[in-house]
Design a protein around this motif. Structure first.
Motif, PDB file in Angstrom:
ATOM      1  N   UNK A  40       0.778  -1.382  -0.135  1.00 58.36           N
ATOM      2  CA  UNK A  40       0.004   0.041  -0.112  1.00 58.36           C
ATOM      3  C   UNK A  40       0.740   1.177   0.068  1.00 58.36           C
ATOM      4  N   UNK A  41       2.036   1.171   0.720  1.00 61.04           N
ATOM      5  CA  UNK A  41       2.807   2.326   1.028  1.00 61.04           C
ATOM      6  C   UNK A  41       3.478   2.551  -0.675  1.00 61.04           C
ATOM      7  N   UNK A  42       4.048   1.561  -1.132  1.00 62.07           N
ATOM      8  CA  UNK A  42       4.713   1.474  -2.365  1.00 62.07           C
ATOM      9  C   UNK A  42       3.672   2.116  -3.616  1.00 62.07           C
ATOM     10  N   UNK A  43       2.345   1.772  -3.306  1.00 57.94           N
ATOM     11  CA  UNK A  43       1.329   2.203  -4.415  1.00 57.94           C
ATOM     12  C   UNK A  43       1.513   3.860  -4.218  1.00 57.94           C
ATOM     13  N   UNK A  44       1.432   4.277  -3.037  1.00 62.58           N
ATOM     14  CA  UNK A  44       1.240   5.681  -2.864  1.00 62.58           C
ATOM     15  C   UNK A  44       2.496   6.415  -3.192  1.00 62.58           C
ATOM     16  N   UNK A  45       3.504   5.792  -2.847  1.00 58.18           N
ATOM     17  CA  UNK A  45       4.959   6.710  -3.219  1.00 58.18           C
ATOM     18  C   UNK A  45       4.950   6.667  -4.640  1.00 58.18           C
ATOM     19  N   UNK A  46       4.704   5.748  -5.406  1.00 57.32           N
ATOM     20  CA  UNK A  46       4.645   5.904  -6.847  1.00 57.32           C
ATOM     21  C   UNK A  46       3.794   6.923  -7.306  1.00 57.32           C
ATOM     22  N   UNK A  47       2.625   7.045  -6.876  1.00 57.68           N
ATOM     23  CA  UNK A  47       1.693   8.126  -7.602  1.00 57.68           C
ATOM     24  C   UNK A  47       2.080   9.353  -7.149  1.00 57.68           C
ATOM     25  N   UNK A  60       5.172  10.467  -6.664  1.00 57.64           N
ATOM     26  CA  UNK A  60       6.322  10.622  -7.371  1.00 57.64           C
ATOM     27  C   UNK A  60       5.954  11.039  -8.754  1.00 57.64           C
ATOM     28  N   UNK A  61       4.977  10.454  -9.412  1.00 49.42           N
ATOM     29  CA  UNK A  61       4.514  10.731 -10.824  1.00 49.42           C
ATOM     30  C   UNK A  61       3.885  12.286 -10.617  1.00 49.42           C
ATOM     31  N   UNK A  62       3.078  12.652  -9.918  1.00 44.29           N
ATOM     32  CA  UNK A  62       2.659  13.843  -9.549  1.00 44.29           C
ATOM     33  C   UNK A  62       3.536  14.946  -9.189  1.00 44.29           C
ATOM     34  N   UNK A  63       4.640  14.788  -8.532  1.00 45.68           N
ATOM     35  CA  UNK A  63       5.498  15.585  -8.386  1.00 45.68           C
ATOM     36  C   UNK A  63       6.670  16.204  -9.474  1.00 45.68           C
ATOM     37  N   UNK A  64       6.588  15.544 -10.370  1.00 45.96           N
ATOM     38  CA  UNK A  64       7.376  15.597 -11.628  1.00 45.96           C
ATOM     39  C   UNK A  64       8.872  15.718 -11.048  1.00 45.96           C
ATOM     40  N   UNK A  65       9.630  16.659 -11.368  1.00 46.00           N
ATOM     41  CA  UNK A  65      11.208  16.582 -11.178  1.00 46.00           C
ATOM     42  C   UNK A  65      11.332  16.475  -9.459  1.00 46.00           C
ATOM     43  N   UNK A  66      10.446  16.952  -8.696  1.00 48.08           N
ATOM     44  CA  UNK A  66      10.451  16.794  -7.357  1.00 48.08           C
ATOM     45  C   UNK A  66      10.327  15.270  -6.963  1.00 48.08           C
ATOM     46  N   UNK A  67       9.817  14.296  -7.788  1.00 49.92           N
ATOM     47  CA  UNK A  67       9.833  13.005  -7.287  1.00 49.92           C
ATOM     48  C   UNK A  67      10.983  12.385  -6.971  1.00 49.92           C
TER      49      UNK A  67
END
Length: 228
Positions: free
Chosen positions: A197-204, A206-213
């Motif tokens: 569950x944590x890994x799913x949230x982290x992936x999403x 990162x995607x939304x943060x762009x370069x800050x991911x």
């Protein structure tokens, strides 16, 4: 005033069993047997929804999407009840915005514990001090009490759990945070949620943060760190 819970399942025996046990606990219970009925009952604004995935007319995933698209129902916590144990179903449900995911056969004790935990989390957020706390990293800006984020003044939309995960990591910049620590801090210590569950949230996130991911580093076998 008793809390109101909407129970949605196409199996009438399950609905009646849940209704009986929830009423014994003092809850007011609404019922529905498919997604279309659930959306109609949800207009009465229940405090929580127990929602099956595999249903006729409109399945649980479609129903949850519809609930999240309406201002009056988007904040209602939803716990999935389903016989489907596939990882993809769990991930999709969590990404859409489900609060929790419970695989059948149903344990009344477990369901009651999950419901109480969901209500506790809601109460803690409602009573938390609303200081105007804003976290900034260059042109990344996160307004904590407003649950809003932006990069270069461009708004980024985060579901509640994603937002809280991001804030927790930033507030602990430079520290390695284990998956279990994140689960305890964001979902609560008495709630069973798997590590993925944590890994799913982290992936999403990162995607939304762009370069800050890239600021969110994976520490293999341990967890994550928001680099300084």
């Amino acid at each position: 005033m008793p809390k109101k819970i909407l129970v949605v399942d196409d199996e009438k025996d399950i609905v009646e069993m849940l209704k009986y046990n929830l009423q014994k606990e003092g809850y007011k219970v609404l019922t529905a047997h498919n997604g279309k009925e659930a959306l109609e009952r949800a207009q009465q604004i229940p405090d929580l929804i127990l929602l099956d995935i595999m249903m006729p007319v409109m399945d649980g995933l479609q129903t949850l999407k519809a609930l999240k698209q309406k201002k009056e129902t988007e904040a209602i916590p939803v716990l999935f009840l389903t016989a489907k144990g596939a990882e993809t179903d769990e991930i999709v449900g969590l990404e859409i915005g489900a609060e929790d995911y419970i695989v059948k056969p149903i344990s009344i004790g477990k369901i009651l514990a999950r419901i109480r935990a969901a209500f506790r989390r809601g109460a803690q957020k409602a009573t938390a001090p609303q200081a105007q706390e804003v976290l900034t990293i260059d042109d990344l800006e996160i307004n904590v009490p407003n649950y809003s984020a932006s990069v270069a003044k461009r708004d980024i939309s985060f579901p509640k759990k994603e937002f809280e995960t991001l804030v927790y990591l930033i507030k602990n910049r430079g520290r390695v945070i284990t998956r279990q620590s994140l689960l305890d801090a964001i979902w609560g210590e008495n709630v069973y949620v798997v590590d993925r569950t944590v890994d799913v949230h982290i992936r999403k996130i990162r995607e939304k943060l762009g370069k800050y991911g890239a600021y969110i580093e994976t520490v293999k076998g341990v967890g994550y760190r928001f680099r300084e």
